[in-house]
Design a protein around this motif. Structure first.
Motif, PDB file in Angstrom:
ATOM      1  N   ALA B 104       0.863  -1.184   0.000  1.00 24.31           N
ATOM      2  CA  ALA B 104       0.000   0.000   0.000  1.00 24.31           C
ATOM      3  C   ALA B 104       0.895   1.228   0.000  1.00 24.31           C
ATOM      4  N   VAL B 166      -5.898  -3.140   5.039  1.00 25.18           N
ATOM      5  CA  VAL B 166      -5.329  -2.296   3.985  1.00 25.18           C
ATOM      6  C   VAL B 166      -4.626  -3.163   2.944  1.00 25.18           C
ATOM      7  N   CYS B 169      -7.174  -4.886   0.684  1.00 31.02           N
ATOM      8  CA  CYS B 169      -8.056  -4.024  -0.111  1.00 31.02           C
ATOM      9  C   CYS B 169      -7.435  -3.694  -1.456  1.00 31.02           C
ATOM     10  N   PRO B 170      -8.141  -3.975  -2.559  1.00 29.35           N
ATOM     11  CA  PRO B 170      -7.597  -3.615  -3.873  1.00 29.35           C
ATOM     12  C   PRO B 170      -7.368  -2.108  -4.010  1.00 29.35           C
ATOM     13  N   ASN B 171      -8.011  -1.330  -3.140  1.00 29.64           N
ATOM     14  CA  ASN B 171      -7.852   0.121  -3.174  1.00 29.64           C
ATOM     15  C   ASN B 171      -6.905   0.629  -2.090  1.00 29.64           C
ATOM     16  N   GLY B 172      -6.278  -0.274  -1.354  1.00 26.98           N
ATOM     17  CA  GLY B 172      -5.395   0.143  -0.271  1.00 26.98           C
ATOM     18  C   GLY B 172      -6.098   1.076   0.699  1.00 26.98           C
ATOM     19  N   PHE B 211      -4.008   6.441   1.786  1.00 27.77           N
ATOM     20  CA  PHE B 211      -4.949   5.335   1.652  1.00 27.77           C
ATOM     21  C   PHE B 211      -5.946   5.597   0.530  1.00 27.77           C
ATOM     22  N   GLY B 212      -6.521   4.522   0.015  1.00 34.36           N
ATOM     23  CA  GLY B 212      -7.548   4.651  -1.011  1.00 34.36           C
ATOM     24  C   GLY B 212      -8.922   4.772  -0.371  1.00 34.36           C
TER      25      GLY B 212
END
Ligand code: FES
Lengths: 224, 249
Positions: B104, B166, B169-172, B211-212
């Motif tokens: 991430a 985190v 998660c594909p989105n970080g 973070f995303g």
């Protein structure tokens, strides 16, 4: 301004996506139900299309309500795409290095294809407007005869196929989006968590099935 | 058992890294995953090679220090289990195992499998506390807490801040971590005074870090070693919207 400030936050953008998404869902549902008049014949469908222009009379003039609805929808589409675009950029930046090996445990095909599915739907909507609203890519468009436009339009199998593929993309998008709507706005609870999943499945299925039926009915000669 | 490991090796922050292959014979199925790495490190030291750096402390699944992506899943294949509590009997003789650090932008790699998770500390600093007079502990039953709230708060408080959410998660995104803290404090009577300010500040800090943002994949919930549920994220969203749209600012 507080609303601009709110939109700056990613959580705010998600809320905007949820609200605009549900507006668009309402439209898609109404659009599908209205189109069922195709099965009642030309008079009913054309009468319905004409009546839409008179909604709000005598307070609104001919076509005004329709344009108000169109402006609301346009605003919803623009905000929905803007938020999705910005969030996608944030999310891409947040995971710059990919795993050598990664297995997904919980995500679904629908959740993973929201972005590209959305792009497909956008292209479809543009084509659909040119095809059956403005008629510019329609082989034989007649403004007052919606029924005939639909039948002639769908008699081309390539066009029908594209419509059907787009409807599958829309179904997947709704399946994840309708559920996400509740989650993004914080609507959750032991009972609601079950209901919101069922709600998403039900409406994704109903809308997809309804919309798929129109080109199929024309192609099979059921409607002509 | 005999294993083949592919481990991410990186000399330092910002250095290029790569997966390196290690053959690890004679692994006992009773070892924990970290003990297996210890054994490998001993062997590397004997050969004069640099041991693999990884974070660990309690080794009993309660501190949140350990964390690595094992075969594509944070903390490995066993649900609700930290890497330190994962035992080698869950693998088979001859297995190939991929070991990578949390990936991430907000968790930069320090060395090998060690990442910098101080972004989590900054989220806590932003509002993950209750301002009370820290004198002698008050009598426990003075402030009644409804049983359901106490249990839900306790479930959320089980978060050990390991960062697996985190990592998965594909989105970080750090939604599950932040939401767990907000839920934990927001459900307690003592947390009410700062409830609105807390959610606004913690979310702002979360978004300021790299973070995303949540797209509801639910990967975080599936890999959380403490089984924190995404109902906490819904609660955070609800509290945040209330505070931003109807709050007193
Ligand atoms: S080392 Fe403490 S949780 Fe694993």
């Amino acid at each position: 301004m507080w609303i601009v400030d709110f939109f700056r936050s990613a959580l705010g953008k998600k809320a905007v996506m949820a609200v605009t998404g549900v507006v668009l869902f309402g439209f898609v549902l109404g659009h599908m139900i209205g189109n069922l008049k195709l099965y009642q014949g030309p008079e009913k469908l054309n009468g319905y299309a004409a009546a839409l222009r008179e909604v709000g009379a005598p307070f609104l003039a001919h076509g005004e309500a329709l344009w108000i609805a169109r402006l609301v929808l346009l605003a919803a589409v623009v905000l929905h795409i803007l938020a999705a675009w910005q969030l996608t950029l944030i999310n891409r930046r947040a995971r710059p290095v990919a795993y050598v090996k990664q297995v997904s445990v919980a995500s679904t095909y629908a959740s993973r294809t929201m972005r590209w599915g959305g792009v497909i739907i956008l292209f479809f909507v543009v084509y659909h407007l040119l095809h059956l609203t403005f008629g510019s890519v329609h082989p034989d468009f007649r403004a007052e005869d919606v029924y005939r436009n639909v039948v002639v339009g769908f008699q081309n199998p390539v066009v029908s196929l594209f419509y059907m593929l787009a409807q599958l993309a829309l179904g997947l998008h709704l399946y994840h989006g309708l559920w996400s709507f509740f989650q993004s706005l914080g609507m959750s609870g032991p009972r609601l968590d079950v209901l919101r999943r069922r709600f998403a499945v039900l409406f994704a299925l109903v809308i997809t099935a309804g919309n798929l039926s129109f080109p199929l009915a024309v192609l099979s000669g059921m409607v002509s | 058992m005999n294993l083949t490991l592919y481990v991410w090796r990186q000399a330092g922050p910002g250095e290029p890294g790569a997966m390196k292959r290690y053959d690890v014979p004679d692994v006992s199925p009773d070892m924990s995953f970290l003990e297996m790495l210890d054994v490998l490190n001993e062997r590397l030291l004997e050969r004069g090679e640099e041991p693999i750096a990884f974070d660990h402390d309690c080794r009993e699944g309660i501190c949140g220090s350990c964390g690595m992506v094992i075969n594509g899943r944070p903390h490995g294949p066993q649900r609700k289990t930290t890497a330190c509590q994962l035992h080698m009997r869950h693998f088979r003789d001859g297995d190939s195992i991929y070991v990578e650090p949390w990936r991430a932008a907000a968790f930069p790699v320090i060395k090998d499998l060690v990442v910098d998770r101080s972004a989590f500390d900054r989220i806590i600093e932003a509002g993950g506390y209750i301002s009370v007079n820290a004198g002698a502990a008050p009598e426990a039953n003075v402030i009644p807490v409804p049983k359901d709230d106490a249990e839900a708060a306790f479930d959320a408080a089980a978060c050990i801040g390991c960062g697996a959410c985190v990592a998965a998660c594909p989105n970080g995104a750090a939604q599950l971590f932040t939401a767990a803290k907000i839920t934990h404090l927001g459900l307690m009577p003592q947390g009410q005074a700062e409830r609105q300010r807390r959610v606004v500040k913690m979310v702002a800090q979360m978004e300021d870090e790299a973070f995303g943002s949540c797209t509801n994949h639910r990967e975080c919930e599936a890999v959380c070693p403490k089984g924190i549920a995404i109902t906490t994220i819904a609660r955070m969203n609800r509290d945040y919207l209330k505070a931003r749209l109807f709050g007193k600012g």
